[in-house]
Design a protein around this motif. Structure first.
Motif, PDB file in Angstrom:
ATOM      1  N   GLY A  31       0.872  -1.179  -0.096  1.00 37.40           N
ATOM      2  CA  GLY A  31      -0.105   0.044   0.001  1.00 37.40           C
ATOM      3  C   GLY A  31       0.718   1.352  -0.054  1.00 37.40           C
ATOM      4  O   GLY A  31       0.530   2.192  -0.693  1.00 37.40           O
ATOM      5  N   VAL A  32       2.015   1.144   0.652  1.00 40.93           N
ATOM      6  CA  VAL A  32       3.019   2.258   0.519  1.00 40.93           C
ATOM      7  C   VAL A  32       3.342   2.613  -0.640  1.00 40.93           C
ATOM      8  O   VAL A  32       3.566   3.768  -1.161  1.00 40.93           O
ATOM      9  N   ALA A  34       2.335   1.701  -3.425  1.00 40.49           N
ATOM     10  CA  ALA A  34       1.267   1.976  -4.622  1.00 40.49           C
ATOM     11  C   ALA A  34       0.967   3.465  -4.321  1.00 40.49           C
ATOM     12  O   ALA A  34      -0.017   3.944  -5.281  1.00 40.49           O
ATOM     13  N   LYS A  35       1.397   4.127  -3.547  1.00 43.59           N
ATOM     14  CA  LYS A  35       0.926   5.576  -3.394  1.00 43.59           C
ATOM     15  C   LYS A  35       1.343   6.216  -4.643  1.00 43.59           C
ATOM     16  O   LYS A  35       2.269   6.215  -5.222  1.00 43.59           O
ATOM     17  N   PRO A  36       0.574   7.382  -5.089  1.00 44.13           N
ATOM     18  CA  PRO A  36       1.018   8.256  -6.484  1.00 44.13           C
ATOM     19  C   PRO A  36       2.332   8.998  -6.303  1.00 44.13           C
ATOM     20  O   PRO A  36       3.020   9.250  -7.205  1.00 44.13           O
ATOM     21  N   GLN A  37       2.693   9.254  -5.148  1.00 42.65           N
ATOM     22  CA  GLN A  37       3.838   9.964  -4.813  1.00 42.65           C
ATOM     23  C   GLN A  37       5.252   8.981  -5.149  1.00 42.65           C
ATOM     24  O   GLN A  37       6.141   9.310  -5.708  1.00 42.65           O
ATOM     25  N   MET A  38       4.930   7.577  -5.060  1.00 43.00           N
ATOM     26  CA  MET A  38       6.133   6.797  -5.388  1.00 43.00           C
ATOM     27  C   MET A  38       6.089   6.432  -6.811  1.00 43.00           C
ATOM     28  O   MET A  38       7.003   5.502  -7.339  1.00 43.00           O
ATOM     29  N   PRO A  42       4.175  10.950 -11.603  1.00 39.66           N
ATOM     30  CA  PRO A  42       2.897  11.356 -10.835  1.00 39.66           C
ATOM     31  C   PRO A  42       1.890  11.731 -11.311  1.00 39.66           C
ATOM     32  O   PRO A  42       0.670  11.681 -11.115  1.00 39.66           O
TER      33      PRO A  42
END
Length: 75
Positions: A31-32, A34-38, A42
């Motif tokens: 989940g971490v 898959a964040k848009p920031q990663m 972006p």
């Protein structure tokens, strides 16, 4: 004999680097990641629009992966 040892040391170091690149991701860590920031990009829609406008202004064929075209807006 000395060259053989040096070669073996280099091969061992290369193998160690290759093996250490493999990492497992636990389910609760996904989940971490898959964040848009990663993401590498972006804002893919904004980047696509920006590249399209840049390609139109440059009037060159193949300015990016979008294909050819000129400044007139034709493809």
């Amino acid at each position: 004999m000395r060259k053989y040892r040096l070669l073996m040391l280099i091969l061992l170091c290369c193998a160690g680097v290759m093996v250490s690149g493999c990492a497992g991701v636990a389910p609760w860590e996904r989940g971490v990641l898959a964040k848009p920031q990663m993401a590498l990009d972006p804002n893919p829609l904004q980047t696509g629009t920006r590249m399209h406008n840049y390609g139109s202004r440059e009037a060159g064929a193949g300015t990016n992966a979008g294909g050819g075209g000129g400044g007139c807006g034709c493809y």
